[in-house]
Write a protein that holds these residues in place. Structure first.
Motif, short mmCIF file in Angstrom:
data_model
loop_
_atom_site.label_atom_id
_atom_site.label_comp_id
_atom_site.label_asym_id
_atom_site.label_seq_id
_atom_site.Cartn_x
_atom_site.Cartn_y
_atom_site.Cartn_z
N MET A 41 6.96 39.48 -32.88
CA MET A 41 6.47 40.82 -33.18
C MET A 41 6.60 41.74 -31.97
O MET A 41 6.98 42.91 -32.10
CB MET A 41 5.01 40.75 -33.64
N VAL A 42 6.29 41.23 -30.79
CA VAL A 42 6.41 42.04 -29.58
C VAL A 42 7.87 42.38 -29.30
O VAL A 42 8.21 43.54 -28.98
CB VAL A 42 5.78 41.30 -28.38
N ASP A 43 8.75 41.42 -29.45
CA ASP A 43 10.17 41.66 -29.19
C ASP A 43 10.77 42.66 -30.17
O ASP A 43 11.69 43.42 -29.83
CB ASP A 43 10.95 40.34 -29.25
N ALA A 44 10.26 42.68 -31.41
CA ALA A 44 10.81 43.58 -32.43
C ALA A 44 10.32 45.02 -32.28
O ALA A 44 10.94 45.94 -32.79
CB ALA A 44 10.45 43.05 -33.82
N ALA A 45 9.22 45.22 -31.59
CA ALA A 45 8.64 46.56 -31.46
C ALA A 45 9.34 47.35 -30.36
O ALA A 45 9.77 46.80 -29.35
CB ALA A 45 7.15 46.46 -31.17
N GLN A 46 9.42 48.67 -30.57
CA GLN A 46 10.01 49.57 -29.57
C GLN A 46 8.94 50.28 -28.74
O GLN A 46 9.15 50.56 -27.57
CB GLN A 46 10.88 50.62 -30.28
N LYS A 47 7.82 50.57 -29.37
CA LYS A 47 6.74 51.31 -28.69
C LYS A 47 5.44 50.51 -28.87
O LYS A 47 4.89 50.47 -29.97
CB LYS A 47 6.60 52.71 -29.27
N ILE A 48 4.97 49.93 -27.80
CA ILE A 48 3.79 49.07 -27.84
C ILE A 48 2.66 49.74 -27.07
O ILE A 48 2.87 50.26 -25.96
CB ILE A 48 4.08 47.69 -27.25
N THR A 49 1.46 49.70 -27.63
CA THR A 49 0.26 50.16 -26.93
C THR A 49 -0.75 49.03 -26.88
O THR A 49 -0.92 48.29 -27.85
CB THR A 49 -0.37 51.39 -27.63
N VAL A 50 -1.41 48.90 -25.74
CA VAL A 50 -2.45 47.89 -25.55
C VAL A 50 -3.79 48.61 -25.46
O VAL A 50 -3.93 49.60 -24.74
CB VAL A 50 -2.20 47.09 -24.26
N PHE A 51 -4.78 48.10 -26.22
CA PHE A 51 -6.12 48.68 -26.20
C PHE A 51 -7.11 47.57 -25.88
O PHE A 51 -7.17 46.55 -26.57
CB PHE A 51 -6.44 49.32 -27.55
N CYS A 52 -7.90 47.77 -24.82
CA CYS A 52 -8.70 46.69 -24.24
C CYS A 52 -10.19 46.92 -24.38
O CYS A 52 -10.68 48.05 -24.21
CB CYS A 52 -8.38 46.57 -22.74
N GLY A 53 -10.90 45.83 -24.66
CA GLY A 53 -12.35 45.84 -24.67
C GLY A 53 -12.90 44.92 -23.60
O GLY A 53 -12.20 44.50 -22.67
N ARG A 54 -14.15 44.58 -23.75
CA ARG A 54 -14.82 43.76 -22.75
C ARG A 54 -14.17 42.38 -22.60
O ARG A 54 -14.27 41.73 -21.57
CB ARG A 54 -16.29 43.60 -23.14
N GLY A 55 -13.49 41.94 -23.65
CA GLY A 55 -12.88 40.62 -23.62
C GLY A 55 -11.73 40.47 -22.65
O GLY A 55 -11.20 39.37 -22.48
N VAL A 56 -11.31 41.56 -21.99
CA VAL A 56 -10.26 41.44 -20.97
C VAL A 56 -10.84 41.14 -19.59
O VAL A 56 -10.10 41.09 -18.61
CB VAL A 56 -9.39 42.71 -20.89
N ALA A 57 -12.16 40.95 -19.51
CA ALA A 57 -12.77 40.60 -18.23
C ALA A 57 -12.10 39.34 -17.68
O ALA A 57 -11.97 38.33 -18.38
CB ALA A 57 -14.27 40.36 -18.41
N GLY A 58 -11.66 39.41 -16.44
CA GLY A 58 -10.97 38.29 -15.82
C GLY A 58 -9.49 38.21 -16.12
O GLY A 58 -8.81 37.30 -15.65
N ALA A 59 -8.99 39.16 -16.92
CA ALA A 59 -7.57 39.12 -17.31
C ALA A 59 -6.82 40.36 -16.84
O ALA A 59 -5.77 40.69 -17.39
CB ALA A 59 -7.46 38.99 -18.83
N HIS A 60 -7.32 41.05 -15.83
CA HIS A 60 -6.69 42.28 -15.37
C HIS A 60 -5.24 42.05 -14.97
O HIS A 60 -4.33 42.79 -15.38
CB HIS A 60 -7.48 42.86 -14.20
N ALA A 61 -4.99 41.02 -14.19
CA ALA A 61 -3.62 40.76 -13.72
C ALA A 61 -2.68 40.47 -14.88
O ALA A 61 -1.53 40.93 -14.89
CB ALA A 61 -3.63 39.60 -12.73
N GLU A 62 -3.15 39.73 -15.85
CA GLU A 62 -2.31 39.38 -17.00
C GLU A 62 -2.01 40.60 -17.86
O GLU A 62 -0.87 40.77 -18.33
CB GLU A 62 -3.00 38.31 -17.84
N VAL A 63 -2.99 41.47 -18.05
CA VAL A 63 -2.74 42.69 -18.84
C VAL A 63 -1.72 43.57 -18.13
O VAL A 63 -0.81 44.13 -18.75
CB VAL A 63 -4.05 43.46 -19.10
#
Length: 580
Positions: free
Chosen positions: A198-220
Motif C-alpha cells: 500500500m505504501v509503495d503504491a501511493a504517491q502522496k502519503i501523510t502521517v498523523f501521530c498521536g500519543r502512541g508514537v511516544a518512543g518512536a520519534h526516530a522511526e517516524v
C-alpha cells in the motif's frame, strides 16, 4: 516470620510493584492501611485536601513514569470523590491502583451509614474492580488488580472493608509474579507485506501521530524521509513528534493550526499512527486510510479503514522502513510545508502588534513568554479549556519537556492536581501548572497541599474572570454567553495568605519578570495574570458559514491567535527544502 495483617500485605504488594507513595485523605475505614504505610520504609502517605486530587496526582505520576501509582479513599463519600480523577487516569491509559475502603463487612447490604458499593461504582472507569470480603482473598485479588492496571494500562480498584484490613492474612508472604515491563508487539509478516504494498503504491502519503508514537520519534522521521510524507499530529502527540521534525505540518482538531488538515485530505494514503483521534469530522472520508495501534479495540472506531494493523508503532515502523521503496518526489511534502508556514505566518500576525502594551493582557502573550522562560525539561500541566489552546500553540516541545492534561476525559481543574503528582515524582524538576481561573478555583483547596508539603510547583493562573471556552461554545451555537462570568478575584493574595509566593500581574510589561521571580522562588508560587476576556473575539473576516462549520475544518477556526516559536520551526523547514 510475623503474621501480616491484610493491610500490611496490601502495602507490601504495592511496594514490591514499585509504588512509592499513596495519595489520599485519611478516614476510619482506611486507618489500618494508613498505619501500615506509616510503618513501611518504602512508602509514604501523601495527604491531600480532596480525593479527586489524589486520583489526578496518581494518574499524572503514572503517565510520566509508565509505572504503577496509587491512591486511596475512605468508605462512601471518600472513595466516591476519587471517581473523576480515576476516569481521567483510565482514559489516559495510566496504570493506577485505587483503594476504595468499605464499611464494616458485617454491615454491607443493610443501608449502613455511608454505605456504597465501590466494586460496582468503579466498573466503568477501571479494568478491574473487586471487593475483598475475606482475608483468604489476599494476596491474589491485589496481585490480579496490579496485573490488570499494568498489563492493560489503566485503573484497577480494590474495595476493602476496614475490619477485614485489620485481620491477619493467612498467606505465607507476599510475592509478585508478574513482570512489570511491557513486551513489544509486532504485526504478522502477511500484514507487513500488505502494508508495504500500500505504501509503495501511493504517491502522496501523510502521517498523523498521536500519543502512541511516544518512543518512536526516530522511526517516524526515518519513515517520513523515505516516503517524503508530511507529518501532522493530534494534541496528545505534540510532545512526542513535533520537535526536531523537518516534516511538521502542525496539528489537526478543534485547536488545530497549520496545514495538517489539508495534508490529511489531499493525500492518497493516510497513516494514523498511535492515535485515537476522536473528532471524526476532521478525518477524510475519501482517502485510503491505514491505522497502526497497539490497542486493537481502537482500530477503525473513528473512521473507515482500508487496513488495520495491530502493533506497536515503533516495532511496526522498524519492520516497514527497510521494506518500502524510496520515493524520489518531494512535491507533495514541499507544497504542504509551504502551506504550513504560510498558515502560521497569518496566525502570528493577529497577536504580534503591540501586545506588550495591550491591557488587559493577551493570554497568547503570557503563554509565549512562559514558553521562553520555562526550563528545557519542564513538566507542564494544562487545564481543560482555553489553557489547552495556549498549550497547543505556544508550548514548544524538545523531547525533554512533558505536557499533561485531561486531553481525553476533558475534566476541569486537572492542572493543579496533576502538578502535585508530577512534583512529588521529582522535586528538582520544574513543574508548571497552566490554570484557568475557573479550573483553579474548583479545586483551589489543594493549593494548600503545595504549601503543606513544600512542593515547588509554579501555578500560572490565566485570570479572565470567566469560563472562556464555554463562552466560545455558546457563541458558536449562536447563543449569548450566560452564567460564565466570575467576580474578579485576586488569587495572588490568596496564595500569599496560604503561605506561598503570590505575584499579581496586570500589565504586559510585568509578565516576564513575574515568571522569572516565580521560577527562582524556592517553594510554591502562583502568578496571577489578569488576561483579556475578549481574547476569544471572532476574527474580523469570518463568515457565517465558517462559524457554522467550526467543527468541520481546522482552516475555519474561531480560535485565532499566534503559534509561538512553531513559526521558527516552519521557516527553518522551508530553508531545509533541497534546491533543484
Amino acid at each position: 516470620m510475623a503474621v501480616q495483617s491484610v493491610a500490611e500485605q496490601y502495602v507490601e504488594l504495592l511496594a514490591r510493584a514499585g509504588v512509592r507513595r499513596i495519595y489520599g485523605v485519611v478516614g476510619d475505614s482506611l486507618n489500618p492501611v494508613v498505619d501500615a504505610v506509616r510503618r513501611h520504609d518504602a512508602l509514604d502517605w501523601i495527604q491531600v485536601r480532596h480525593e479527586e486530587v489524589a486520583a489526578f496526582a496518581a494518574g499524572a505520576e503514572a503517565q510520566l513514569t509508565g509505572k504503577l501509582a496509587a491512591c486511596a479513599g475512605s468508605c462512601g463519600p471518600g472513595n466516591l470523590h476519587l471517581i473523576n480523577g480515576l476516569f481521567d487516569a483510565h482514559r489516559s491509559m495510566a496504570p493506577v491502583l485505587a483503594l476504595a475502603a468499605q464499611i464494616p463487612s458485617g454491615e454491607i447490604g443493610t443501608g449502613y451509614f455511608q454505605e456504597t458499593h465501590p466494586d460496582r461504582l468503579f466498573e466503568e472507569c477501571s479494568h478491574y474492580s473487586e471487593q475483598i470480603s475475606s482475608p483468604r482473598q489476599m494476596p491474589r485479588v491485589v496481585q490480579t488488580a496490579i496485573q490488570h492496571a499494568v498489563g492493560r494500562r489503566g485503573v484497577s480498584v480494590v474495595a476493602l472493608p476496614g475490619d477485614v484490613a485489620a485481620e491477619d492474612s493467612p498467606g505465607d508472604g507476599v510475592q509478585l509474579t508478574m513482570p512489570l515491563d511491557r513486551p513489544a508487539i509486532r504485526p504478522a509478516d502477511e500484514e507487513l507485506t500488505r502494508l508495504t504494498e500500500m505504501v509503495d503504491a501511493a504517491q502522496k502519503i501523510t502521517v498523523f501521530c498521536g500519543r502512541g508514537v511516544a518512543g518512536a520519534h526516530a522511526e517516524v522521521m526515518a519513515f517520513a524521509e523515505k516516503v517524503k510524507a508530511p507529518v501532522g499530529h493530534a494534541l496528545r502527540g505534540k510532545e512526542h513528534i513535533q520537535y526536531d521534525n523537518p516534516y511538521d505540518v502542525g496539528m489537526s482538531g478543534l485547536l488545530g493550526y497549520g496545514a495538517a488538515y489539508e495534508a490529511m485530505h489531499e493525500c492518497d494514503l493516510l497513516l494514523l499512527l498511535g492515535t485515537d483521534f476522536p473528532y471524526t469530522d476532521f478525518l477524510p472520508r475519501h482517502v485510503r486510510t491505514v491505522q497502526i495501534d497497539v490497542q486493537p479495540e481502537r482500530l477503525g472506531r473513528r473512521t473507515q479503514l482500508d487496513f488495520a494493523v495491530w502493533g506497536d508503532v515503533r516495532e511496526t515502523l522498524r519492520c516497514l522502513i527497510p521494506a518500502v521503496r524510496d520515493k524520489p518526489s518531494r512535491r507533495f511534502l514541499d507544497r504542504m510545508l509551504h502551506r504550513h508556514a504560510h498558515a502560521l505566518e497569518g496566525a502570528v500576525s493577529a497577536y504580534t502588534s503591540r501586545v506588550d502594551h495591550h491591557t488587559p493582557i493577551h493570554p497568547e502573550y503570557v503563554a509565549s513568554v512562559l514558553d521562553e522562560e520555562a526550563a528545557d525539561d519542564a513538566v507542564f500541566t494544562v487545564d481543560t479549556g482555553m489553557c489547552c489552546v495556549w498549550a497547543a500553540r505556544y508550548l514548544t516541545p524538545n523531547g525533554r519537556r512533558r505536557i499533561l492534561g485531561s486531553f481525553v476525559h476533558g475534566s476541569m481543574a486537572n492542572a493543579l492536581p496533576q502538578a502535585i503528582g508530577a512534583q512529588f515524582l521529582d522535586r528538582s524538576r520544574q513543574v508548571v501548572s497552566l490554570s484557568g481561573d475557573g479550573g483553579f478555583s474548583m479545586l483551589m483547596g489543594d493549593f494548600l497541599t503545595l504549601v503543606h508539603h513544600d512542593l515547588p510547583v509554579k501555578v500560572v493562573v490565566f485570570n479572565n474572570s470567566s469560563l472562556g471556552m464555554v463562552d466560545l461554545e455558546m457563541m458558536v451555537d449562536g447563543l449569548p454567553p450566560h452564567g460564565t462570568d466570575y467576580p474578579p478575584t485576586d488569587f495572588a493574595a490568596i496564595a500569599t495568605a496560604a503561605g506561598a509566593r503570590g505575584i499579581r500581574v496586570e500589565k504586559p510589561t510585568q509578565v516576564r519578570e513575574a515568571l522569572r521571580e516565580a521560577f527562582a522562588h524556592d517553594g510554591p508560587a502562583l502568578v496571577d495574570v489578569v488576561t483579556d476576556p475578549n481574547a476569544l473575539a471572532l476574527p474580523p473576516k469570518i463568515t457565517t458559514e465558517q462559524v457554522t462549520g467550526f467543527a468541520l475544518s481546522a482552516s475555519r477556526t474561531v480560535l485565532t491567535g499566534g503559534v509561538g516559536r512553531m513559526i521558527d520551526l516552519a521557516r527553518a523547514n522551508l530553508r531545509n527544502i533541497p534546491r533543484p
